[in-house]
Design a protein around this motif. Structure first.
Motif, PDB file in Angstrom:
ATOM      1  N   PRO A   1      -4.209  -6.773  13.560  1.00 16.35           N
ATOM      2  CA  PRO A   1      -3.483  -8.047  13.431  1.00 16.35           C
ATOM      3  C   PRO A   1      -3.646  -8.696  12.067  1.00 16.35           C
ATOM      4  CG  PRO A   1      -5.466  -8.329  14.749  1.00 16.35           C
ATOM      5  CD  PRO A   1      -5.321  -6.858  14.521  1.00 16.35           C
ATOM      6  N   PHE A   2      -4.606  -8.239  11.287  1.00  8.74           N
ATOM      7  CA  PHE A   2      -4.836  -8.793   9.955  1.00  8.74           C
ATOM      8  C   PHE A   2      -3.853  -8.244   8.923  1.00  8.74           C
ATOM      9  CE2 PHE A   2      -7.764  -5.397  11.092  1.00  8.74           C
ATOM     10  CZ  PHE A   2      -7.530  -4.452  10.108  1.00  8.74           C
ATOM     11  N   LEU A   3      -3.059  -7.252   9.291  1.00 11.07           N
ATOM     12  CA  LEU A   3      -2.018  -6.716   8.421  1.00 11.07           C
ATOM     13  C   LEU A   3      -0.655  -7.131   8.966  1.00 11.07           C
ATOM     14  CD1 LEU A   3      -3.370  -3.105   7.733  1.00 11.07           C
ATOM     15  CD2 LEU A   3      -3.659  -5.167   6.351  1.00 11.07           C
ATOM     16  N   VAL A   4       0.268  -7.439   8.065  1.00 12.62           N
ATOM     17  CA  VAL A   4       1.548  -8.028   8.453  1.00 12.62           C
ATOM     18  C   VAL A   4       2.704  -7.222   7.858  1.00 12.62           C
ATOM     19  CG1 VAL A   4       2.985 -10.106   8.370  1.00 12.62           C
ATOM     20  CG2 VAL A   4       0.486 -10.318   8.511  1.00 12.62           C
ATOM     21  N   PHE A   5       3.761  -7.060   8.657  1.00 12.65           N
ATOM     22  CA  PHE A   5       5.010  -6.573   8.084  1.00 12.65           C
ATOM     23  C   PHE A   5       6.140  -7.500   8.508  1.00 12.65           C
ATOM     24  CE2 PHE A   5       5.464  -4.607  12.247  1.00 12.65           C
ATOM     25  CZ  PHE A   5       6.842  -4.536  12.465  1.00 12.65           C
ATOM     26  N   ARG A   6       7.146  -7.591   7.645  1.00  8.83           N
ATOM     27  CA  ARG A   6       8.289  -8.459   7.898  1.00  8.83           C
ATOM     28  C   ARG A   6       9.439  -7.638   8.466  1.00  8.83           C
ATOM     29  NH1 ARG A   6       8.297 -10.003   1.759  1.00  8.83           N
ATOM     30  NH2 ARG A   6       7.685  -7.801   1.815  1.00  8.83           N
ATOM     31  N   GLU A   7      10.030  -8.138   9.535  1.00  9.52           N
ATOM     32  CA  GLU A   7      11.145  -7.412  10.137  1.00  9.52           C
ATOM     33  C   GLU A   7      12.256  -7.184   9.126  1.00  9.52           C
ATOM     34  OE1 GLU A   7      13.853  -7.692  14.200  1.00  9.52           O
ATOM     35  OE2 GLU A   7      13.234  -9.546  13.181  1.00  9.52           O
ATOM     36  N   SER A   8      12.500  -8.172   8.277  1.00 11.42           N
ATOM     37  CA  SER A   8      13.587  -8.065   7.305  1.00 11.42           C
ATOM     38  C   SER A   8      13.255  -7.147   6.139  1.00 11.42           C
ATOM     39  CB  SER A   8      13.947  -9.459   6.769  1.00 11.42           C
ATOM     40  OG  SER A   8      12.822 -10.049   6.133  1.00 11.42           O
ATOM     41  N   ARG A   9      11.968  -6.846   5.955  1.00 18.04           N
ATOM     42  CA  ARG A   9      11.532  -5.970   4.853  1.00 18.04           C
ATOM     43  C   ARG A   9      10.640  -4.848   5.375  1.00 18.04           C
ATOM     44  NH1 ARG A   9      11.685  -8.474  -0.141  1.00 18.04           N
ATOM     45  NH2 ARG A   9      11.277  -6.369  -0.934  1.00 18.04           N
ATOM     46  N   ALA A  10      10.931  -4.393   6.580  1.00 25.42           N
ATOM     47  CA  ALA A  10      10.058  -3.412   7.224  1.00 25.42           C
ATOM     48  C   ALA A  10       9.929  -2.133   6.417  1.00 25.42           C
ATOM     49  CB  ALA A  10      10.579  -3.100   8.626  1.00 25.42           C
ATOM     50  N   ALA A  11      11.019  -1.651   5.833  1.00 25.67           N
ATOM     51  CA  ALA A  11      10.970  -0.409   5.067  1.00 25.67           C
ATOM     52  C   ALA A  11       9.993  -0.520   3.909  1.00 25.67           C
ATOM     53  CB  ALA A  11      12.362  -0.053   4.560  1.00 25.67           C
ATOM     54  N   ASP A  12       9.984  -1.662   3.228  1.00 24.06           N
ATOM     55  CA  ASP A  12       9.065  -1.870   2.098  1.00 24.06           C
ATOM     56  C   ASP A  12       7.630  -2.042   2.582  1.00 24.06           C
ATOM     57  OD1 ASP A  12      11.193  -1.775   0.295  1.00 24.06           O
ATOM     58  OD2 ASP A  12      11.512  -3.946   0.404  1.00 24.06           O
ATOM     59  N   ASP A  13       7.440  -2.879   3.595  1.00 23.62           N
ATOM     60  CA  ASP A  13       6.086  -3.187   4.045  1.00 23.62           C
ATOM     61  C   ASP A  13       5.405  -1.995   4.720  1.00 23.62           C
ATOM     62  OD1 ASP A  13       6.541  -5.714   3.096  1.00 23.62           O
ATOM     63  OD2 ASP A  13       6.958  -6.597   5.059  1.00 23.62           O
ATOM     64  N   LEU A  14       6.191  -1.119   5.354  1.00 25.30           N
ATOM     65  CA  LEU A  14       5.627   0.040   6.046  1.00 25.30           C
ATOM     66  C   LEU A  14       5.659   1.304   5.188  1.00 25.30           C
ATOM     67  CD1 LEU A  14       7.219  -0.524   9.566  1.00 25.30           C
ATOM     68  CD2 LEU A  14       4.861  -1.011   8.884  1.00 25.30           C
ATOM     69  N   ALA A  15       6.085   1.184   3.952  1.00 25.17           N
ATOM     70  CA  ALA A  15       6.253   2.356   3.082  1.00 25.17           C
ATOM     71  C   ALA A  15       4.991   3.206   2.939  1.00 25.17           C
ATOM     72  CB  ALA A  15       6.758   1.916   1.707  1.00 25.17           C
ATOM     73  N   PRO A  16       3.787   2.635   2.770  1.00 22.71           N
ATOM     74  CA  PRO A  16       2.593   3.491   2.634  1.00 22.71           C
ATOM     75  C   PRO A  16       2.326   4.339   3.876  1.00 22.71           C
ATOM     76  CG  PRO A  16       2.126   1.248   1.895  1.00 22.71           C
ATOM     77  CD  PRO A  16       3.449   1.204   2.592  1.00 22.71           C
ATOM     78  N   TYR A  17       2.617   3.789   5.054  1.00 24.55           N
ATOM     79  CA  TYR A  17       2.399   4.526   6.295  1.00 24.55           C
ATOM     80  C   TYR A  17       3.490   5.593   6.478  1.00 24.55           C
ATOM     81  CZ  TYR A  17      -0.317   0.283   6.811  1.00 24.55           C
ATOM     82  OH  TYR A  17      -1.190  -0.751   6.581  1.00 24.55           O
ATOM     83  N   ALA A  18       4.712   5.234   6.096  1.00 21.48           N
ATOM     84  CA  ALA A  18       5.808   6.198   6.184  1.00 21.48           C
ATOM     85  C   ALA A  18       5.551   7.391   5.276  1.00 21.48           C
ATOM     86  CB  ALA A  18       7.122   5.516   5.807  1.00 21.48           C
ATOM     87  N   GLU A  19       4.991   7.136   4.110  1.00 21.30           N
ATOM     88  CA  GLU A  19       4.707   8.230   3.179  1.00 21.30           C
ATOM     89  C   GLU A  19       3.643   9.166   3.740  1.00 21.30           C
ATOM     90  OE1 GLU A  19       4.536  10.834   0.077  1.00 21.30           O
ATOM     91  OE2 GLU A  19       6.080   9.370   0.605  1.00 21.30           O
ATOM     92  N   LEU A  20       2.640   8.621   4.413  1.00 17.83           N
ATOM     93  CA  LEU A  20       1.614   9.456   5.038  1.00 17.83           C
ATOM     94  C   LEU A  20       2.222  10.348   6.116  1.00 17.83           C
ATOM     95  CD1 LEU A  20      -1.562   7.224   5.558  1.00 17.83           C
ATOM     96  CD2 LEU A  20      -1.415   9.374   4.301  1.00 17.83           C
ATOM     97  N   ALA A  21       3.057   9.767   6.961  1.00 18.82           N
ATOM     98  CA  ALA A  21       3.688  10.546   8.030  1.00 18.82           C
ATOM     99  C   ALA A  21       4.561  11.652   7.445  1.00 18.82           C
ATOM    100  CB  ALA A  21       4.512   9.626   8.920  1.00 18.82           C
ATOM    101  N   ARG A  22       5.310  11.311   6.419  1.00 16.96           N
ATOM    102  CA  ARG A  22       6.212  12.286   5.801  1.00 16.96           C
ATOM    103  C   ARG A  22       5.429  13.395   5.094  1.00 16.96           C
ATOM    104  NH1 ARG A  22       9.256   8.874   3.851  1.00 16.96           N
ATOM    105  NH2 ARG A  22       8.135   8.460   1.911  1.00 16.96           N
TER     106      ARG A  22
END
Length: 242
Positions: A69-90
């Motif tokens: 809960p201490f980490l936040v992502f914005r629904e409107s900017r989800a692609a940017d905010d989740l990019a580090p996790y997406a890169e790991l999965a990819r």
């Protein structure tokens, strides 16, 4: 014991293809993280380092992190905010599930679990649907979706969703074969009881379960936590079969 990283790995034998009409099976590899708790660890750099280590340690089909809960992502900017996790999965060709605080486009605050597929694309999203009296300031989701991966059907729960068995009943009726539970420490909880309750969820729903939780140098027993009593790490990340 090294306190820098605690990692639980499990192997499940899951049905491939459709839920009801196949006899084919294959072995899948699951890594569920048991992060350290405390202000020094509530940072994205630490979380990413542990996720990277888990991804590099095995050829995973699924990697699950606890509720953060201490980490936040914005629904409107989800692609940017989740990019580090997406890169790991990819990069590691694995499904990755992270649970963070979500700030929605209409200003609401949710606890949300996001599933990223093997290409790093957002595949599913689960918002925490049930709350307890101390869950102040949270908005709740009103859907319980499931998602079909190439190794089985997933359904996710967050935090106090766990206390409402009907949540798991609905996910199972929708076809979930693997139930996920991502949680954050409860200071006044006796964590020794988790295993029996988790086993009950598996048995009730005839489903596998992957849990992701935290560990700490101190115990979480009763009301003495603030005194810093030494104790074992109460990590409760595990993989349970059906």
């Amino acid at each position: 014991m090294r306190w820098g990283r605690l990692l639980v790995m499990g192997v499940l034998v899951c049905m491939s293809g459709t839920v009801t009409a196949t006899k084919e099976h294959r072995v899948m590899t699951v890594s569920t993280l048991c992060l350290l708790d405390g202000e020094d660890y509530q940072k994205e750099d630490y979380v990413l380092a542990q996720l990277t280590a888990a991804c590099e340690r095995a050829e995973n089909d699924l990697v699950v992190a606890p509720l953060m809960p201490f980490l936040v992502f914005r629904e409107s900017r989800a692609a940017d905010d989740l990019a580090p996790y997406a890169e790991l999965a990819r990069k590691h060709k694995t499904y990755l599930v992270v649970a963070l605080t979500e700030r929605s486009a209409d200003g609401k605050k949710y606890l949300t679990s996001v599933l990223l597929d093997r290409e790093g694309r957002p595949a599913a999203k689960w918002r925490k649907t049930h709350a307890l009296p101390d869950d102040d300031g949270l908005d709740l989701g009103d859907e319980l979706p499931v998602y079909r991966t190439d190794f089985g059907v997933l359904g996710a729960t967050i935090g106090s969703d766990f206390y409402f068995r009907e949540v798991y009943d609905v996910l199972r009726m929708k076809g979930a074969e693997i139930l996920l539970w991502q949680h954050f420490p409860e200071r006044l909880r006796d964590h020794s009881a988790w295993r029996a309750l988790l086993m009950a969820r598996c048995l009730d729903n005839h489903a596998h379960m992957v849990t992701a939780m935290y560990a700490d140098r101190r115990t979480y027993l009763a009301n003495r936590y603030e005194l810093g009593m030494p104790g074992a790490a109460w990590g409760r990340s595990m993989v349970l079969n059906r």
